[in-house]
Design a protein around this motif. Structure first.
Motif, short mmCIF file in Angstrom:
data_model
loop_
_atom_site.label_atom_id
_atom_site.label_comp_id
_atom_site.label_asym_id
_atom_site.label_seq_id
_atom_site.Cartn_x
_atom_site.Cartn_y
_atom_site.Cartn_z
N SER A 72 30.09 -6.12 -21.68
CA SER A 72 31.30 -5.73 -21.17
C SER A 72 31.20 -4.59 -20.59
O SER A 72 30.72 -3.49 -20.96
N GLU A 73 32.29 -4.22 -19.45
CA GLU A 73 32.32 -3.19 -18.62
C GLU A 73 33.17 -2.20 -19.24
O GLU A 73 32.70 -1.08 -19.21
N THR A 74 34.14 -2.32 -20.20
CA THR A 74 34.70 -1.67 -21.05
C THR A 74 33.81 -0.98 -21.67
O THR A 74 33.89 0.41 -22.09
N LEU A 75 32.82 -1.77 -22.50
CA LEU A 75 31.98 -1.14 -23.26
C LEU A 75 30.96 -0.23 -22.85
O LEU A 75 30.67 0.88 -23.29
N MET A 76 30.45 -0.68 -21.58
CA MET A 76 29.76 0.41 -20.86
C MET A 76 30.26 1.82 -20.48
O MET A 76 29.78 2.80 -20.55
N ASP A 77 31.48 1.62 -19.98
CA ASP A 77 32.54 2.91 -19.83
C ASP A 77 32.57 3.68 -21.03
O ASP A 77 32.54 4.91 -21.05
N ASP A 78 32.85 2.93 -22.05
CA ASP A 78 33.14 3.79 -23.38
C ASP A 78 31.75 4.56 -23.85
O ASP A 78 31.97 5.53 -24.40
N THR A 79 30.94 3.76 -23.73
CA THR A 79 29.69 4.55 -24.13
C THR A 79 29.36 5.42 -23.14
O THR A 79 28.83 6.73 -23.72
N MET A 80 29.52 5.48 -21.82
CA MET A 80 29.35 6.63 -20.82
C MET A 80 30.32 7.61 -21.53
O MET A 80 29.70 9.11 -21.48
N ASP A 81 31.48 7.51 -21.73
CA ASP A 81 32.75 8.66 -22.00
C ASP A 81 31.90 9.18 -23.42
O ASP A 81 32.04 10.56 -23.65
N GLU A 150 31.05 3.70 -33.54
CA GLU A 150 31.72 2.45 -33.46
C GLU A 150 31.24 2.17 -31.91
O GLU A 150 30.57 0.69 -31.92
N VAL A 151 31.06 2.86 -30.86
CA VAL A 151 30.84 2.61 -29.71
C VAL A 151 29.48 2.42 -29.43
O VAL A 151 29.12 1.41 -28.97
N ILE A 152 28.64 3.34 -30.18
CA ILE A 152 27.14 2.98 -29.80
C ILE A 152 26.61 2.31 -30.70
O ILE A 152 25.53 1.46 -30.14
N GLY A 153 27.17 1.95 -31.77
CA GLY A 153 26.82 0.69 -32.55
C GLY A 153 27.07 -0.74 -31.70
O GLY A 153 26.14 -1.52 -31.61
N ALA A 154 28.25 -0.84 -31.25
CA ALA A 154 28.49 -2.01 -30.38
C ALA A 154 27.68 -2.29 -29.31
O ALA A 154 27.04 -3.14 -28.72
N TYR A 155 27.26 -0.90 -28.70
CA TYR A 155 26.41 -1.06 -27.44
C TYR A 155 25.08 -1.37 -27.97
O TYR A 155 24.22 -2.19 -27.29
N SER A 156 24.59 -0.99 -28.92
CA SER A 156 23.24 -1.31 -29.53
C SER A 156 23.00 -2.83 -29.62
O SER A 156 21.99 -3.17 -29.29
N ILE A 157 24.18 -3.32 -30.07
CA ILE A 157 24.09 -4.62 -30.40
C ILE A 157 23.96 -5.67 -29.13
O ILE A 157 23.38 -6.57 -28.91
N ASP A 213 7.00 4.56 -19.52
CA ASP A 213 7.60 4.44 -21.10
C ASP A 213 6.76 3.85 -21.95
O ASP A 213 6.09 2.74 -21.61
N PRO A 214 6.71 4.50 -23.10
CA PRO A 214 5.81 3.90 -24.07
C PRO A 214 6.42 2.48 -24.87
O PRO A 214 6.12 2.40 -26.05
N SER A 215 7.15 1.88 -24.03
CA SER A 215 7.80 0.71 -24.78
C SER A 215 7.53 -0.58 -24.17
O SER A 215 6.40 -0.75 -23.24
N ILE A 216 8.20 -1.66 -24.59
CA ILE A 216 7.78 -3.11 -24.26
C ILE A 216 8.80 -3.06 -22.90
O ILE A 216 8.03 -3.06 -21.71
N ILE A 217 10.22 -2.88 -22.76
CA ILE A 217 10.81 -2.64 -21.82
C ILE A 217 12.09 -1.62 -22.12
O ILE A 217 12.15 -1.32 -23.25
N THR A 218 12.44 -0.93 -20.95
CA THR A 218 13.50 -0.02 -21.32
C THR A 218 14.73 -0.58 -20.44
O THR A 218 14.35 -0.89 -19.28
N LEU A 219 16.07 -0.43 -21.00
CA LEU A 219 17.24 -0.70 -20.30
C LEU A 219 17.96 0.68 -20.04
O LEU A 219 18.26 1.23 -21.04
N VAL A 220 18.24 1.09 -18.97
CA VAL A 220 18.97 2.40 -18.54
C VAL A 220 20.09 2.29 -18.07
O VAL A 220 20.35 1.53 -17.23
N LEU A 221 21.17 2.82 -18.79
CA LEU A 221 22.49 2.93 -18.02
C LEU A 221 22.50 4.41 -17.47
O LEU A 221 22.59 5.69 -18.20
N GLN A 222 22.65 4.34 -16.12
CA GLN A 222 22.43 5.69 -15.55
C GLN A 222 23.59 6.48 -14.85
O GLN A 222 23.56 7.39 -14.32
N GLY A 223 24.82 5.58 -14.98
CA GLY A 223 25.96 6.35 -14.49
C GLY A 223 25.82 6.28 -12.84
O GLY A 223 25.22 5.46 -12.25
#
Ligand SMILES: O=C(O)CCC(=O)C(=O)O
Ligand SMILES: [Fe+2]
Length: 335
Positions: A72-81, A150-157, A213-223
């Motif tokens: 959700s875009e709202t969740l992405m915006d809330d995360t950035m905030d 609350e927000v980063i928890g929802a974002y992680s899921i 990155d030392p990961s399998i994949i990485t997902l970045v929200l870059q604003g």
């Protein structure tokens, strides 16, 4: 260690952040990578075409963006905030909010985890913490800003769901069995919040050095602030900020598992004089005991294995001790 965001620099970069000439970013204005594909996960194309587009981008660039991904875009915006509010807090508050775990699972640091051993520093503050299983991790996360958990928890899921979906498509594209990445290989994801304050002279320093990155994949929200650059054919290209997109990059581990078919692309972050840039990376990491080895189906007589297997924890030790020196890490991994 003083946070970069608390340095009172009066327009001058502290000497420890000034990189030697050969390590400076060079040309700061690089072409925007319009050719780095933005893949629509809900468009007209059928699933097979989407998978083909992901595979092609992962082979050519090791990078792509996804749009219409279902988060959700709202969740992405809330995360950035929330992450911007976090970094706007005082250094003391940040320190306090990141020290709730006696075992130190939530880390606040400047530059890199190797700060004390570095010859020069990077223009970045960071917070890193695990995010799965949520109920075990969340109790050690910051409680300020009030909505952080609350927000980063929802974002992680949501990011766990999205990364699993992308990995499932990569799995299919590579011809691996369904669920190849779904257990030990993605058991230990981490959140990393990066904050790059405005920098008096971006030509002298970097936000993040060239790394894979030392990961399998990485997902970045870059604003919406530019700064992320990808190395392609020895040229730096900028990853264009697209509204509500995620930047996906192939990590080193997937390069190994795919026996070199997919590329863990090198990237870096440059700073700018005007705007603080705050980003959040979601790293898909395996459990520490997990064996990282080319998939059998991709390493055979026609395509001999390029890498020997190693435990993820051993990989990480080498990766960190070589300060992400690509050649040195490859030397260790090579057959
Ligand atoms: O801040 C960014 O744009 C990228 C961050 C990154 O490369 C990382 O966290 O590994
Ligand atoms: Fe990265």
């Amino acid at each position: 260690m003083e946070l970069v965001s608390s340095l009172c620099n009066n327009g001058v970069i502290p000497a420890s952040y000034v990189h030697p000439p050969e390590a400076r970013p060079g040309n700061l204005i690089v072409p925007l990578g319009k050719s780095i594909p933005a893949i629509d996960l809900a468009g007209d194309r059928d699933q097979i075409q989407i998978i083909q587009a992901i595979l092609k981008a992962s082979e050519e660039y090791g990078f792509f963006q996804v749009i219409n991904h279902g988060v959700s875009e709202t969740l992405m915006d809330d995360t950035m905030d929330v992450i911007q509010e976090f970094h706007a807090m005082s250094a003391m508050d940040k320190e306090m909010e990141c020290s709730k775990d006696p075992d130190g699972s939530c880390k606040l640091y400047t530059s890199s985890l190797g700060y004390l051993a570095e010859n020069f520093h990077y223009w970045r503050d960071a917070v890193a913490h695990p995010c799965h299983p949520l109920e075990e991790c969340l109790k050690f996360w910051p409680q300020k800003p009030i909505r952080y958990r609350e927000v980063i928890g929802a974002y992680s899921i949501e990011l766990r769901k999205l990364s699993s979906r992308i990995l499932e498509m990569i799995c299919e594209g590579l011809g691996l069995e369904t669920g190849y990445f779904s257990s030990a290989l993605s058991e230990n994801p981490k959140i990393l919040v990066n904050h790059y304050p405005p920098c008096p002279d971006p030509s002298l320093t970097l936000g993040l050095s060239k790394h894979q990155d030392p990961s399998i994949i990485t997902l970045v929200l870059q604003g919406h602030i530019q700064g992320l650059q990808v190395l392609k054919d020895d040229q730096w290209i900028g990853v264009q900020p697209l509204p509500h997109a995620f930047v996906v990059n192939i990590g080193y581990l997937l390069q190994i598992i795919s026996n070199g078919k997919l590329k863990g692309a090198e990237h870096r972050v440059v700073t700018n004089t005007e705007d603080a840039r705050t980003t959040i990376s979601y790293f898909v990491y395996p459990s520490s005991e997990c064996l990282i080895i080319p998939a059998k189906i991709l390493a055979n007589q026609q395509n001999p294995p390029l890498y020997k297997g190693c435990k993820f924890s051993d990989f990480l030790t080498v990766y960190l001790s070589k300060a992400a020196d690509k050649e040195a890490v490859e030397e260790y991994l090579k057959f």
